[in-house]
Design a protein around this motif. Structure first.
Motif, PDB file in Angstrom:
ATOM      1  N   ASP A 154       0.693  -1.193   0.006  1.00 42.80           N
ATOM      2  CA  ASP A 154      -0.084   0.220  -0.007  1.00 42.80           C
ATOM      3  C   ASP A 154       0.816   1.182  -0.036  1.00 42.80           C
ATOM      4  O   ASP A 154       0.368   2.352   0.029  1.00 42.80           O
ATOM      5  CB  ASP A 154      -0.920   0.034   1.338  1.00 42.80           C
ATOM      6  N   SER A 155       2.183   1.096  -0.251  1.00 38.79           N
ATOM      7  CA  SER A 155       2.949   2.196   0.124  1.00 38.79           C
ATOM      8  C   SER A 155       3.763   2.471  -1.278  1.00 38.79           C
ATOM      9  O   SER A 155       4.499   1.539  -1.997  1.00 38.79           O
ATOM     10  CB  SER A 155       3.971   2.111   1.271  1.00 38.79           C
ATOM     11  N   THR A 169      -2.345  -1.668  -3.406  1.00 39.69           N
ATOM     12  CA  THR A 169      -3.541  -2.233  -3.038  1.00 39.69           C
ATOM     13  C   THR A 169      -3.492  -1.709  -1.506  1.00 39.69           C
ATOM     14  O   THR A 169      -2.716  -1.849  -0.681  1.00 39.69           O
ATOM     15  CB  THR A 169      -3.634  -3.721  -3.172  1.00 39.69           C
ATOM     16  N   SER A 170      -4.529  -1.258  -0.733  1.00 41.49           N
ATOM     17  CA  SER A 170      -4.854  -0.986   0.560  1.00 41.49           C
ATOM     18  C   SER A 170      -4.988  -2.183   1.403  1.00 41.49           C
ATOM     19  O   SER A 170      -5.178  -3.139   0.912  1.00 41.49           O
ATOM     20  CB  SER A 170      -6.144   0.082   0.735  1.00 41.49           C
ATOM     21  N   TRP A 171      -4.897  -1.951   2.657  1.00 40.08           N
ATOM     22  CA  TRP A 171      -5.012  -2.981   3.558  1.00 40.08           C
ATOM     23  C   TRP A 171      -6.641  -3.127   3.893  1.00 40.08           C
ATOM     24  O   TRP A 171      -7.317  -2.108   3.547  1.00 40.08           O
ATOM     25  CB  TRP A 171      -4.688  -2.636   4.925  1.00 40.08           C
ATOM     26  N   TYR A 174      -6.804  -1.592   9.576  1.00 40.74           N
ATOM     27  CA  TYR A 174      -5.515  -1.276  10.259  1.00 40.74           C
ATOM     28  C   TYR A 174      -5.040  -2.276  11.074  1.00 40.74           C
ATOM     29  O   TYR A 174      -3.890  -2.147  11.414  1.00 40.74           O
ATOM     30  CB  TYR A 174      -5.817  -0.073  11.166  1.00 40.74           C
ATOM     31  N   SER A 183      -7.552   0.243  -4.751  1.00 36.44           N
ATOM     32  CA  SER A 183      -6.397   0.050  -5.534  1.00 36.44           C
ATOM     33  C   SER A 183      -5.951   1.237  -6.377  1.00 36.44           C
ATOM     34  O   SER A 183      -6.933   2.132  -6.706  1.00 36.44           O
ATOM     35  CB  SER A 183      -6.359  -1.201  -6.305  1.00 36.44           C
ATOM     36  N   LEU A 256      -1.865   4.243   0.367  1.00 41.56           N
ATOM     37  CA  LEU A 256      -3.131   4.159   0.044  1.00 41.56           C
ATOM     38  C   LEU A 256      -3.932   3.507   1.344  1.00 41.56           C
ATOM     39  O   LEU A 256      -3.554   2.206   1.712  1.00 41.56           O
ATOM     40  CB  LEU A 256      -3.357   3.468  -1.029  1.00 41.56           C
ATOM     41  N   THR A 257      -4.620   4.486   1.978  1.00 43.62           N
ATOM     42  CA  THR A 257      -5.290   3.971   3.350  1.00 43.62           C
ATOM     43  C   THR A 257      -6.539   3.138   3.022  1.00 43.62           C
ATOM     44  O   THR A 257      -7.026   2.768   1.882  1.00 43.62           O
ATOM     45  CB  THR A 257      -5.796   5.227   4.098  1.00 43.62           C
ATOM     46  N   THR A 258      -6.908   2.437   4.114  1.00 43.43           N
ATOM     47  CA  THR A 258      -8.049   1.441   3.990  1.00 43.43           C
ATOM     48  C   THR A 258      -9.318   2.286   3.345  1.00 43.43           C
ATOM     49  O   THR A 258     -10.132   1.434   3.077  1.00 43.43           O
ATOM     50  CB  THR A 258      -8.197   0.844   5.353  1.00 43.43           C
ATOM     51  N   GLY A 260      -9.318   4.288   0.956  1.00 45.96           N
ATOM     52  CA  GLY A 260      -8.946   4.754  -0.273  1.00 45.96           C
ATOM     53  C   GLY A 260      -8.682   6.208  -0.425  1.00 45.96           C
ATOM     54  O   GLY A 260      -8.575   6.891  -1.688  1.00 45.96           O
ATOM     55  N   LEU A 262      -5.252   8.473  -0.586  1.00 49.30           N
ATOM     56  CA  LEU A 262      -3.990   8.395  -0.990  1.00 49.30           C
ATOM     57  C   LEU A 262      -3.297   9.680   0.021  1.00 49.30           C
ATOM     58  O   LEU A 262      -3.502  10.781  -0.361  1.00 49.30           O
ATOM     59  CB  LEU A 262      -3.547   8.752  -2.274  1.00 49.30           C
TER      60      LEU A 262
END
Length: 830
Positions: A154-155, A169-171, A174, A183, A256-258, A260, A262
């Motif tokens: 995600d980074s 792709t996001s987690w 957390y 994504s 890219l956070t859960t 969506g 950025l």
């Protein structure tokens, strides 16, 4: 005897074992078969910034293999191997398998995750690089077989290349690093690359298309090169996105956070993460928030409105702030009526919507702006068009326009929406009504004021006439002209904000001498302050300057099309009667020469500040030569044309001498040599030939001046005959005594190597033959030590007995003068 031999063998074995262990102790960033790391063990990159090992996310007992920043906890890793297959105990190991893959094994030696590299198996190892990239490589030839940067989580990290066939792709949450619903990837529609965030298979956010410098739908996006993004065209429809961050003491990456979103996160202290920027700053950032033909503006209430010429499709839903139904056209287009009923009438036209993130799914062509409008008008299915100098012509021919958003002046382009002619007439009627209403209101207020304050008004009128008479002593009064002067091309000024002469006179206290910043060949420059408090610098073209009009229009044409943090920003202009003025952002620290050559102020320029100035000039020059749509040759690069903002960041100014090159041009000739003696390259001064390498020569002189703290054209050495700084630098190079050149104010052991490299690069830039000088991009790589082995400079031009006062020089019947304290240059040609 046997016992002694046994002791000797044992000692030899212990020495070998110690050497082996010592070797392992040095290889803390590498996993090589048959070695492995188990849970609770880690490897760390050579610079100590990144760690690879086992971790558990917050509120979770599952174990994952990941990479994280060494200065922070393991609650969130920047890369995770077994994202969807966690370990349920602490018995896992990471090793190189028999087939040469990097694998994660559980307690029963089952493969939980593998790099899945096929092909021949040989001696391989996995290494954690200083960039945070984990690579699987062949030990024999160091070829990379697999790398984590090509399989991101995600980074997005500096120096990582995010290609069209890759995605973030996001987690899931957390506490769960499994692949989430969001994504991010580079999507290319009709040759226009954009960044899209997808929620499953539906678009959720987009950046707007790339224009060669930035994504035009992202306000305040960082400029490119050292601090910002760069999109590389890999050909055949493939693109790669990278970004750099020049401050190595800070940690920075994108996540890219859960949800969506950025976000750009950074840490300056190695303890706390801060959010510098995020993609979802408002509801307007959500894709298609206002539906078809809708436009979103987060500063308005409600945030959604219809584009000009359209109205809500379902007014009841809109009153409940449900805008998904979008908008419909108020009046059918003439071309549609003609196609269906044969009805004839006035042709359709375009209404301008200022500064928007363009709608999605645009068609692209290389047509110029006028041709872009014509093509759209002739195509009945064309709904709108927009033009950006870095992109070209964009048009929309689908059923509707979606995801338009109002953005600030630092992003977006003007969108021209196709409407029926009656909508154009309606706009004119509204203007007339507004004007009439305003005029009636003004007349009514004026009559009431005169009636109530008759005596006082007479007194004020006498006072006003007295003030006007005083003002005429400062500058002539001219009739307001709706049309610009006859020899001004109004088309070149249509994009430029126009100030009135009265407004600028008020801002500068009637061009009072106390506000005068400097005097140049085109006229004086004044400091001013607008009514909103913004400080400005006003260049007032002298009416007696016979050369002034050409240079004035040159600056308008060039600077108004350039946007870069290391170029001075043109705010607007004024042309009334015989007065011609340009308005720039005010630079509180004036120009570089005011610091560099002042015995007191130069102490404020330590080496870090000087190197930052050198890098900033390079970035600006790289933009002019390579990155802007217009290739610009400045032709008058010198210390007095480098302005400094409040933080001493440099901005290149004074484009009156600049020349624009076409796409296939790399040099040109002129009979009118302009510029400043001491900074001009030999081929330009002697033969009138100029190119990018002419600016490189000027940059080389400037670079040596910054290092030495001495002017080139006024240099004198007591031990030698009179010569310029270039000649002295050349002599010191030949005698291997370059340290003598360094300004004692910046000479410190920690910086000596970097300073000497700058002198070396400066000498390469001022070589006699243009072909021997580096380009600006190569010079930058040399300065940043990306090119280790620098070539030796060849004999320089203009090295000795060729000095002359900077204010006067003559070549080929050309008289060249420079009296420049702030932003202007005087040039007279005969």
């Amino acid at each position: 005897m046997g016992l002694d031999r046994t002791i000797n063998y044992l000692s030899y074995f212990l020495v070998l074992l110690s050497s082996f262990c010592l070797e392992l102790g040095h290889a803390t960033d590498t996993i090589a078969a048959p070695n492995f790391i188990k849970d609770s063990e880690t490897i760390i990159s050579n610079d100590g910034d990144f760690i690879l090992g086992f971790f558990s996310p917050a509120n979770s007992t599952y174990r994952y293999v990941g990479i994280w920043y060494a200065k922070f906890s393991t609650t969130h890793a920047i890369w995770v191997a077994n994202r969807n297959n966690p370990l349920k105990s602490t018995s896992g190991v990471v090793t190189i398998s028999e087939d040469g893959n990097l694998v994660v094994l559980d307690g029963e030696k089952n493969i939980i995750w593998s790099s899945n590299v096929t092909g021949s198996v040989s001696n391989r190892s996995a290494q954690l690089l200083d960039s945070g990239n984990l690579v699987l490589q062949e030990n024999t030839n160091t070829s990379i077989m697999w790398e984590s940067f090509q399989h991101p989580s995600d980074s997005f990290l500096p120096k990582m290349k995010l290609s069209t066939n890759m995605q973030l792709t996001s987690w899931k949450s957390y506490s769960d690093p499994g692949v989430g619903t969001f994504s991010l990837r580079i999507s290319v529609f009709y040759n226009l690359p954009e960044i899209y965030i997808w929620n499953g298979s539906s678009p959720y956010w987009r950046s707007g298309p790339w224009n060669g410098q930035l994504f035009i739908g992202i306000p305040k996006m960082p400029s490119r090169y050292l601090d910002g993004f760069n999109l590389i065209d890999e050909k055949q429809g493939l693109f790669s996105l990278i970004f750099e961050f020049s401050n190595k003491s800070w940690l920075l990456h994108y996540v890219l956070t859960t949800e969506g979103n950025l976000v750009e996160t950074y840490s300056s202290n190695g303890k706390d993460w801060s959010i510098e920027w995020s993609s979802l700053t408002s509801e307007c950032e959500v894709y298609g928030k206002c539906g078809a033909f809708g436009s979103c503006n987060s500063k308005n209430s409600p945030i959604c409105s219809c584009l000009k010429g359209f109205e809500p499709k379902n007014i009841e839903e809109w009153t409940r702030e449900n805008w998904t139904s979008g908008c419909v056209r108020r009046t059918p287009l003439q071309c549609m009526r003609a196609n269906t009923t044969g009805e004839d009438g006035k042709k359709d036209g375009f209404l301008k919507v200022r500064m928007v993130k363009t709608p999605s799914l645009a068609n692209w062509s290389a047509a110029f702006e006028d041709e872009c409008k014509y093509r759209c008008l002739e195509n009945c299915s064309c709904l709108a068009y927009a033009y950006d100098s870095g992109i070209g012509c964009m048009s929309w021919t689908r059923e509707y326009l979606i995801d338009s958003q109002q953005v600030s002046s630092t992003g977006g382009v003007d969108l021209y929406v196709r409407v029926a002619s009656s909508e154009l007439d309606r706009k004119k009627e509204v203007k007339v009504i507004v004007i009439v209403t305003v005029v009636i209101g003004i007349v009514f207020v004026a009559v009431c004021t005169l009636f109530l304050c008759r005596r006082r008004a007479k007194h004020k009128a006498r006072k006003t006439r007295s003030e006007e008479n005083n003002m005429r002593g400062t500058y002539p009064t001219f009739q307001r002209q709706e049309n610009l002067a006859g020899n001004i091309n109004q088309d070149k000024l249509q994009e430029l904000p126009i100030f009135s002469l009265e407004e600028l006179a008020s801002a500068t206290n009637s061009f009072d001498l106390s506000n005068k910043l400097g005097q140049g060949g085109f006229g004086p420059v004044y400091r001013g302050k607008l009514l909103d408090g913004q400080e400005i610098a006003v260049k007032r073209l002298a009416r007696t300057s016979g050369q002034g009009m050409q240079e004035f229009m040159n600056e308008v044409t060039v600077i108004s099309k350039l946007q870069h943090r290391n170029l001075v920003r043109l705010l607007g202009g004024c042309v009334e009667g015989e007065e011609k003025l340009l308005v720039y952002e005010y630079m509180p620290n004036k120009s570089l020469d005011a610091f560099l050559f002042d015995p007191i102020k130069r102490e404020l320029l330590d080496w870090k500040k000087r190197f930052n100035i050198i890098e900033g000039i390079c970035r600006g020059l790289l933009y002019l030569h390579r990155d802007s749509r217009l290739r610009i040759i400045h032709r008058d690069l010198k210390a007095s044309n480098i302005l400094l903002d409040e933080e001493l960041n440099p901005k290149i100014s004074d484009f009156g001498m600049a020349r624009i090159f076409g796409g296939n041009e790399d040099q040109a000739d002129t009979k009118r040599v302009v510029g400043t003696y001491g900074y001009m390259s030999p081929e330009y001064a002697m033969e009138g030939r100029f190119s990018e390498k002419s600016d490189i020569f000027s940059f080389g002189v400037l670079l040596l001046e910054i290092v030495c703290g001495r002017k080139n054209a006024s240099f004198y050495d007591h031990d030698e005959e009179t010569m310029n700084l270039l000649g002295f630098a050349w002599n010191m190079w030949k005698t291997d005594n370059m340290a003598v050149l360094i300004d004692p104010k910046v000479l410190k052991p920690d910086f000596e190597k970097e300073i000497l490299r700058c002198i070396h690069v400066g000498l390469l830039c001022v070589q006699d033959l243009a072909k021997d000088r580096p380009t600006v991009s190569i010079a930058i790589s040399m300065l940043r030590s990306e090119i280790d082995d620098l070539p030796s400079p060849r004999q320089l031009g203009f090295t000795a007995n060729q000095t002359a006062p900077e204010t006067q020089a003559s070549y080929h019947n050309q008289s060249i003068r420079s009296i420049n304290n702030v932003t202007v240059t005087m040039v007279h040609g005969r």
